[in-house]
Scaffold this motif. Sequence first.
Motif, mmCIF file in Angstrom:
data_model
loop_
_atom_site.group_PDB
_atom_site.id
_atom_site.type_symbol
_atom_site.label_atom_id
_atom_site.label_comp_id
_atom_site.label_asym_id
_atom_site.label_seq_id
_atom_site.Cartn_x
_atom_site.Cartn_y
_atom_site.Cartn_z
ATOM 1 N N SER A 2 0.759 -1.041 0.079
ATOM 2 C CA SER A 2 0.083 0.068 0.084
ATOM 3 C C SER A 2 0.856 1.169 0.022
ATOM 4 O O SER A 2 2.064 1.331 0.633
ATOM 5 C CB SER A 2 -0.887 0.028 1.351
ATOM 6 O OG SER A 2 -0.131 -0.013 2.538
ATOM 7 N N ARG A 3 0.677 2.387 -0.725
ATOM 8 C CA ARG A 3 1.187 3.624 -0.932
ATOM 9 C C ARG A 3 0.516 4.372 0.377
ATOM 10 O O ARG A 3 -0.290 4.640 0.735
ATOM 11 C CB ARG A 3 1.082 4.364 -2.237
ATOM 12 C CG ARG A 3 1.472 3.595 -3.256
ATOM 13 C CD ARG A 3 1.563 4.400 -4.506
ATOM 14 N NE ARG A 3 1.545 5.934 -4.161
ATOM 15 C CZ ARG A 3 1.865 6.845 -4.869
ATOM 16 N NH1 ARG A 3 1.942 6.494 -6.206
ATOM 17 N NH2 ARG A 3 2.024 8.320 -4.644
ATOM 18 N N SER A 4 1.593 5.090 0.931
ATOM 19 C CA SER A 4 1.358 6.321 1.991
ATOM 20 C C SER A 4 0.849 7.463 1.190
ATOM 21 O O SER A 4 0.959 7.945 0.094
ATOM 22 C CB SER A 4 2.663 6.485 2.577
ATOM 23 O OG SER A 4 3.096 5.581 3.244
ATOM 24 N N THR A 5 -0.004 8.070 1.791
ATOM 25 C CA THR A 5 -0.665 9.155 1.360
ATOM 26 C C THR A 5 -0.484 10.263 2.747
ATOM 27 O O THR A 5 -0.551 9.904 3.839
ATOM 28 C CB THR A 5 -2.196 9.121 1.226
ATOM 29 O OG1 THR A 5 -3.119 8.572 2.525
ATOM 30 C CG2 THR A 5 -2.487 8.089 0.145
ATOM 31 N N THR A 36 -0.252 4.062 6.816
ATOM 32 C CA THR A 36 0.164 4.626 5.711
ATOM 33 C C THR A 36 -0.440 6.116 5.433
ATOM 34 O O THR A 36 -0.221 6.662 4.265
ATOM 35 C CB THR A 36 -0.191 3.955 4.341
ATOM 36 O OG1 THR A 36 -1.542 3.590 4.368
ATOM 37 C CG2 THR A 36 0.735 2.510 4.771
ATOM 38 N N ARG A 37 -1.007 6.759 6.518
ATOM 39 C CA ARG A 37 -1.949 7.987 6.295
ATOM 40 C C ARG A 37 -1.206 9.063 7.304
ATOM 41 O O ARG A 37 -0.982 8.682 8.386
ATOM 42 C CB ARG A 37 -3.296 7.780 6.593
ATOM 43 C CG ARG A 37 -4.021 6.993 5.515
ATOM 44 C CD ARG A 37 -5.469 6.738 5.535
ATOM 45 N NE ARG A 37 -6.120 5.790 5.010
ATOM 46 C CZ ARG A 37 -6.718 6.148 3.997
ATOM 47 N NH1 ARG A 37 -7.115 7.595 3.493
ATOM 48 N NH2 ARG A 37 -7.462 5.321 2.868
ATOM 49 N N HIS A 38 -1.065 10.099 6.677
ATOM 50 C CA HIS A 38 -0.086 11.168 7.556
ATOM 51 C C HIS A 38 -0.810 12.548 7.340
ATOM 52 O O HIS A 38 -1.165 12.940 6.155
ATOM 53 C CB HIS A 38 1.183 11.342 6.853
ATOM 54 C CG HIS A 38 1.814 9.951 6.903
ATOM 55 N ND1 HIS A 38 2.650 9.363 8.171
ATOM 56 C CD2 HIS A 38 2.179 9.010 6.106
ATOM 57 C CE1 HIS A 38 3.205 8.140 7.908
ATOM 58 N NE2 HIS A 38 2.811 7.897 6.716
#
Length: 133
Positions: A2-5, A36-38
């Motif tokens: 999964s990509r970080s957003t 992965t969410r910031h």
Amino acid sequence: MSRSTAVVYDNSALLALGSGNVLASQFIANTQRGPTRHVFVPAMCLAAADGARRGLADHIGALPAAEIVELDFAGASAVGALVRDGVEWRIGHAIHLSRPTIDWPDGRPVVTALPDLYADMPLVRTIRLPEQR
């Protein structure tokens, strides 16, 4: 994989969050869905927001999802150059954090109630917070 957003809150977004803006709150709440969410909060934007609304820094600083980002030497140099070019200091740190880096090759969009402030900034994307009634 999964990509970080990630997003960057400017001072107007912090003020909106402190006033109960639904979209601003939703970004913060979404960080609870995983690592992965910031939500990045530039320290200079936090200082500007607290200057406009006493106690806001304490509120934002108590949110586990808000990652307060200090201004290091490279950041101070970059923000200083922006200020010399006429950019308001309140948003200079947000601009610096939003631009592409090795860790964030696509950059990070700035969540803001005032997207026009960023219109002439290269490599800066924004997410406009709608006014609440």
